[in-house]
Design an enzyme around this catalytic site. Structure first.
Site, PDB file in Angstrom:
ATOM      1  N   HIS A 193     117.164  15.802  61.623  1.00 22.24           N
ATOM      2  CA  HIS A 193     117.002  16.968  62.489  1.00 22.24           C
ATOM      3  C   HIS A 193     117.439  18.204  61.703  1.00 22.24           C
ATOM      4  O   HIS A 193     118.441  18.168  60.977  1.00 22.24           O
ATOM      5  CB  HIS A 193     117.842  16.803  63.753  1.00 22.24           C
ATOM      6  CG  HIS A 193     117.648  17.879  64.760  1.00 22.24           C
ATOM      7  ND1 HIS A 193     118.249  19.117  64.631  1.00 22.24           N
ATOM      8  CD2 HIS A 193     116.923  17.936  65.902  1.00 22.24           C
ATOM      9  CE1 HIS A 193     117.904  19.881  65.657  1.00 22.24           C
ATOM     10  NE2 HIS A 193     117.092  19.184  66.438  1.00 22.24           N
TER      11      HIS A 193
ATOM     12  N   ASP B 102     119.065  20.952  62.300  1.00 25.17           N
ATOM     13  CA  ASP B 102     120.470  21.359  62.433  1.00 25.17           C
ATOM     14  C   ASP B 102     121.394  20.381  61.725  1.00 25.17           C
ATOM     15  O   ASP B 102     122.423  20.775  61.152  1.00 25.17           O
ATOM     16  CB  ASP B 102     120.863  21.467  63.907  1.00 25.17           C
ATOM     17  CG  ASP B 102     120.140  22.593  64.617  1.00 25.17           C
ATOM     18  OD1 ASP B 102     119.799  23.599  63.970  1.00 25.17           O
ATOM     19  OD2 ASP B 102     119.899  22.458  65.839  1.00 25.17           O
ATOM     20  N   LYS B 103     121.048  19.100  61.755  1.00 33.08           N
ATOM     21  CA  LYS B 103     121.864  18.104  61.073  1.00 33.08           C
ATOM     22  C   LYS B 103     121.696  18.167  59.557  1.00 33.08           C
ATOM     23  O   LYS B 103     122.638  17.878  58.811  1.00 33.08           O
ATOM     24  CB  LYS B 103     121.528  16.711  61.591  1.00 33.08           C
ATOM     25  CG  LYS B 103     122.216  16.366  62.883  1.00 33.08           C
ATOM     26  CD  LYS B 103     123.694  16.160  62.650  1.00 33.08           C
ATOM     27  CE  LYS B 103     124.505  16.826  63.730  1.00 33.08           C
ATOM     28  NZ  LYS B 103     125.885  17.077  63.324  1.00 33.08           N
TER      29      LYS B 103
ATOM     30  N   GLU C 266     128.326  27.998  55.786  1.00 29.36           N
ATOM     31  CA  GLU C 266     127.229  27.929  56.747  1.00 29.36           C
ATOM     32  C   GLU C 266     125.917  27.721  55.992  1.00 29.36           C
ATOM     33  O   GLU C 266     125.718  28.301  54.922  1.00 29.36           O
ATOM     34  CB  GLU C 266     127.146  29.219  57.569  1.00 29.36           C
ATOM     35  CG  GLU C 266     128.448  29.646  58.203  1.00 29.36           C
ATOM     36  CD  GLU C 266     128.943  28.703  59.273  1.00 29.36           C
ATOM     37  OE1 GLU C 266     128.128  27.898  59.777  1.00 29.36           O
ATOM     38  OE2 GLU C 266     130.130  28.780  59.621  1.00 29.36           O
TER      39      GLU C 266
ATOM     40  N   GLU D   3     132.623  31.679  52.992  1.00 26.61           N
ATOM     41  CA  GLU D   3     133.780  32.061  52.199  1.00 26.61           C
ATOM     42  C   GLU D   3     134.426  30.820  51.584  1.00 26.61           C
ATOM     43  O   GLU D   3     134.531  29.779  52.247  1.00 26.61           O
ATOM     44  CB  GLU D   3     134.821  32.767  53.071  1.00 26.61           C
ATOM     45  CG  GLU D   3     134.310  34.032  53.755  1.00 26.61           C
ATOM     46  CD  GLU D   3     133.454  33.724  54.966  1.00 26.61           C
ATOM     47  OE1 GLU D   3     132.368  34.336  55.095  1.00 26.61           O
ATOM     48  OE2 GLU D   3     133.851  32.870  55.776  1.00 26.61           O
TER      49      GLU D   3
ATOM     50  N   LYS E 288     115.005  12.577  67.699  1.00 28.70           N
ATOM     51  CA  LYS E 288     115.983  12.808  68.759  1.00 28.70           C
ATOM     52  C   LYS E 288     115.941  11.633  69.731  1.00 28.70           C
ATOM     53  O   LYS E 288     114.893  11.010  69.910  1.00 28.70           O
ATOM     54  CB  LYS E 288     115.693  14.109  69.519  1.00 28.70           C
ATOM     55  CG  LYS E 288     115.686  15.345  68.666  1.00 28.70           C
ATOM     56  CD  LYS E 288     115.366  16.605  69.469  1.00 28.70           C
ATOM     57  CE  LYS E 288     116.544  17.052  70.276  1.00 28.70           C
ATOM     58  NZ  LYS E 288     116.331  18.394  70.891  1.00 28.70           N
TER      59      LYS E 288
ATOM     60  N   PHE F  59     103.756  14.242  66.513  1.00 26.20           N
ATOM     61  CA  PHE F  59     104.958  14.855  65.946  1.00 26.20           C
ATOM     62  C   PHE F  59     104.914  14.655  64.429  1.00 26.20           C
ATOM     63  O   PHE F  59     105.756  13.982  63.862  1.00 26.20           O
ATOM     64  CB  PHE F  59     106.197  14.212  66.566  1.00 26.20           C
ATOM     65  CG  PHE F  59     107.509  14.873  66.229  1.00 26.20           C
ATOM     66  CD1 PHE F  59     107.610  15.967  65.391  1.00 26.20           C
ATOM     67  CD2 PHE F  59     108.684  14.359  66.776  1.00 26.20           C
ATOM     68  CE1 PHE F  59     108.830  16.545  65.093  1.00 26.20           C
ATOM     69  CE2 PHE F  59     109.916  14.926  66.493  1.00 26.20           C
ATOM     70  CZ  PHE F  59     109.988  16.022  65.644  1.00 26.20           C
TER      71      PHE F  59
ATOM     72  N   ASP G 156     111.129  23.582  62.550  1.00 24.84           N
ATOM     73  CA  ASP G 156     112.110  24.366  63.302  1.00 24.84           C
ATOM     74  C   ASP G 156     113.281  24.649  62.378  1.00 24.84           C
ATOM     75  O   ASP G 156     113.794  23.751  61.722  1.00 24.84           O
ATOM     76  CB  ASP G 156     112.580  23.589  64.535  1.00 24.84           C
ATOM     77  CG  ASP G 156     113.434  24.410  65.476  1.00 24.84           C
ATOM     78  OD1 ASP G 156     113.493  25.632  65.307  1.00 24.84           O
ATOM     79  OD2 ASP G 156     114.044  23.818  66.382  1.00 24.84           O
ATOM     80  N   ALA G 157     113.728  25.890  62.315  1.00 21.06           N
ATOM     81  CA  ALA G 157     114.866  26.231  61.460  1.00 21.06           C
ATOM     82  C   ALA G 157     116.116  25.495  61.921  1.00 21.06           C
ATOM     83  O   ALA G 157     116.304  25.222  63.105  1.00 21.06           O
ATOM     84  CB  ALA G 157     115.107  27.742  61.484  1.00 21.06           C
TER      85      ALA G 157
ATOM     86  N   ARG H 273     125.119  23.774  65.333  1.00 22.12           N
ATOM     87  CA  ARG H 273     124.383  23.920  66.591  1.00 22.12           C
ATOM     88  C   ARG H 273     124.313  22.632  67.406  1.00 22.12           C
ATOM     89  O   ARG H 273     123.716  22.619  68.474  1.00 22.12           O
ATOM     90  CB  ARG H 273     122.958  24.424  66.332  1.00 22.12           C
ATOM     91  CG  ARG H 273     122.900  25.893  65.992  1.00 22.12           C
ATOM     92  CD  ARG H 273     121.576  26.515  66.362  1.00 22.12           C
ATOM     93  NE  ARG H 273     120.460  25.919  65.670  1.00 22.12           N
ATOM     94  CZ  ARG H 273     119.260  26.519  65.546  1.00 22.12           C
ATOM     95  NH1 ARG H 273     119.069  27.716  66.066  1.00 22.12           N
ATOM     96  NH2 ARG H 273     118.291  25.917  64.901  1.00 22.12           N
ATOM     97  N   LYS H 274     124.914  21.562  66.924  1.00 25.29           N
ATOM     98  CA  LYS H 274     124.874  20.295  67.655  1.00 25.29           C
ATOM     99  C   LYS H 274     126.283  19.793  67.938  1.00 25.29           C
ATOM    100  O   LYS H 274     126.618  18.633  67.726  1.00 25.29           O
ATOM    101  CB  LYS H 274     124.061  19.263  66.865  1.00 25.29           C
ATOM    102  CG  LYS H 274     122.565  19.571  66.838  1.00 25.29           C
ATOM    103  CD  LYS H 274     121.951  19.451  68.209  1.00 25.29           C
ATOM    104  CE  LYS H 274     120.479  19.832  68.245  1.00 25.29           C
ATOM    105  NZ  LYS H 274     120.270  21.290  68.162  1.00 25.29           N
TER     106      LYS H 274
ATOM    107  N   LYS I   2     133.658  23.212  57.255  1.00 23.11           N
ATOM    108  CA  LYS I   2     135.008  23.772  57.293  1.00 23.11           C
ATOM    109  C   LYS I   2     136.016  22.829  56.649  1.00 23.11           C
ATOM    110  O   LYS I   2     136.014  21.627  56.931  1.00 23.11           O
ATOM    111  CB  LYS I   2     135.428  24.045  58.739  1.00 23.11           C
ATOM    112  CG  LYS I   2     134.546  25.068  59.438  1.00 23.11           C
ATOM    113  CD  LYS I   2     134.909  25.229  60.891  1.00 23.11           C
ATOM    114  CE  LYS I   2     133.980  26.246  61.565  1.00 23.11           C
ATOM    115  NZ  LYS I   2     134.263  26.376  63.017  1.00 23.11           N
TER     116      LYS I   2
ATOM    117  N   LYS J 270     141.105  24.612  58.889  1.00 23.39           N
ATOM    118  CA  LYS J 270     140.479  25.159  60.087  1.00 23.39           C
ATOM    119  C   LYS J 270     140.738  24.194  61.243  1.00 23.39           C
ATOM    120  O   LYS J 270     140.221  23.077  61.272  1.00 23.39           O
ATOM    121  CB  LYS J 270     138.972  25.328  59.893  1.00 23.39           C
ATOM    122  CG  LYS J 270     138.559  26.591  59.132  1.00 23.39           C
ATOM    123  CD  LYS J 270     138.913  26.568  57.688  1.00 23.39           C
ATOM    124  CE  LYS J 270     138.264  27.723  56.934  1.00 23.39           C
ATOM    125  NZ  LYS J 270     138.699  27.747  55.518  1.00 23.39           N
TER     126      LYS J 270
ATOM    127  N   ASP K 251     139.636  24.198  64.122  1.00 26.84           N
ATOM    128  CA  ASP K 251     138.411  23.781  64.809  1.00 26.84           C
ATOM    129  C   ASP K 251     138.096  22.330  64.469  1.00 26.84           C
ATOM    130  O   ASP K 251     137.649  21.563  65.321  1.00 26.84           O
ATOM    131  CB  ASP K 251     137.223  24.648  64.368  1.00 26.84           C
ATOM    132  CG  ASP K 251     137.148  25.960  65.110  1.00 26.84           C
ATOM    133  OD1 ASP K 251     137.739  26.053  66.198  1.00 26.84           O
ATOM    134  OD2 ASP K 251     136.504  26.880  64.602  1.00 26.84           O
TER     135      ASP K 251
END
Length: 394
Positions: A16, A18-19, A44, A57, A170, A239, A247-248, A253-254, A274, A278, A280
């Protein structure tokens, strides 16, 4: 808590878009931490048609700082491993741009140790961990099976069991709960990129037949939906065009796929890209670790933990435990015990879980939680606090 209901979670494959971005970002984290265990990374990634772009960074010992060519190779190797050799996205020919730059000195002054100051959190925020007794890995069953479906398909693709699957896919699993326990699937969905050879009616039937065997293989016996019309395979039709060409993709995003499939809260911060200063990432990992050990110790059937931090401050601002009415011990007593077992500062978390190692690429697809702890990998999935918890709360 409701006893009888339907609940749904989704997953996405390693291919995918995003992955793809998440995995490239974590490959960069591993590259830097592999050179310098105290490197700082916030990477990123954006992927689209024949293009890979990095931004963020970094800070690293200058004598061990990876070259631009090494960073690019880490990105391309990741895409190659996923399996993208398509006209619209190819590991070897996609354009690559790197816009990583030095970490802000103002952030560094809050995070770094100095004098009597302990290392501070890399940002403010809230982080959650969760565990429940629905699966052996103490994860929500809807997400567990969503991941397993796509892992099985990826293994068949990489292993040559089938030759018509492409990397992007998916899944979605809806389970029926009775008396608070999953008893079967009421709906199943898979959308998967496929080769041009399957772009016929017969090909689509072949694809559906194959996906049905995956469902049967992954789900417990007797869990298939009674109503076959609630099984959807590529419900929009063909598909062929997928992945970053279709798709970008962007890092982070997941986050619900990465965590608990919607069965628990999420603090909002993504993990991939990260380094473990961090919170997060590291505090979400230790929150899962604590929640899993609480459930494994039989202190609750469901447990949610929240931690909060302020940038530059070492100690958490709050610790909250919720056992959702399933606990055998008062939650306030658990809250009092946990900091005695694990130091919940950023440095304490990293030390306890061994996070300053190049271990992150493996986390970036099929979930950060509910994975098998093996050696230095997925240490937050260990249940080595069980005896201490039982003793402290006896």
């Amino acid at each position: 808590m409701r006893s009888n209901y339907l609940f749904t979670s989704e997953s996405v494959s390693e291919g995918h878009p995003d992955k793809v971005a998440d995995q490239i970002s974590d490959a960069v984290v591993d590259l830097f931490i592999g050179r310098d265990p105290v490197a700082r990374v916030a990477c990123e990634t954006m992927v689209t048609t024949q293009r890979i772009v990095l931004a963020g960074e970094v800070r690293c010992d200058q004598d061990r700082f990876p070259s631009l060519a090494e960073i690019e190779q880490a990105a391309r190797d990741t895409v190659k491993r996923i399996g993208y050799e398509q006209h619209g996205f190819h590991w070897q020919t996609a354009e690559f741009a790197c816009h990583l730059h030095g970490q802000s000195a103002h952030i560094a002054q809050g995070v770094d140790e100095s004098g009597n100051k302990d290392e501070g959190a890399g940002d403010q925020g809230i982080m959650f961990g969760f565990a429940c007794d629905e699966t052996p890995d103490l994860m929500p069953a809807t997400l567990y099976y969503s991941h397993r479906i796509l892992e099985k398909m990826a293994a068949d693709r990489h292993g040559g069991v089938v030759d018509f699957l492409e990397p992007d896919a998916k899944s979605q699993v809806t389970l029926k709960y009775e008396d608070g326990k999953p008893v079967g699937a009421s709906a199943l969905v898979v959308s998967t990129q496929h080769s041009k050879a399957l772009s016929t009616d017969a090909g689509q039937r072949t694809l559906r037949d194959y996906v049905m065997t995956v469902f049967e293989d992954v789900l417990p016996k007797g869990w298939m939906p009674a109503d076959q019309s609630q099984i959807y395979v590529n419900p929009t039709g063909l598909f062929e065009i997928g992945g970053p060409d279709g798709d970008a993709g962007l890092t982070g995003r997941k986050i619900i796929v990465d965590t608990y499939g919607g069965a628990a809260p999420h603090g909002g911060g993504a993990f991939s890209g990260k380094d473990p200063t961090k919170v997060d990432r590291s505090a979400a990992y230790v929150s899962r670790y604590l929640a899993k050990n609480i459930v494994a110790a039989g202190l609750a059937r469901r447990c949610t933990i929240q931690l909060s931090y302020a940038i530059g401050i070492a100690e958490p601002l709050s610790l909250y435990v919720d056992t959702h009415g399933t606990g055998t011990v008062d939650a306030a007593k658990i809250e009092a015990v946990l900091p005695q077992l694990v130091k919940l500062t950023p440095k304490g978390i990293r030390t306890h879980l061994g996070l300053n190692r190049p271990i992150y690429l493996q986390t970036a697809a099929y979930g950060h939680f509910g994975r098998k702890p093996e050696g230095e990998f997925f240490t937050w999935e260990r249940t080595d606090l069980v005896d201490q918890l039982k003793q402290a709360l006896a």
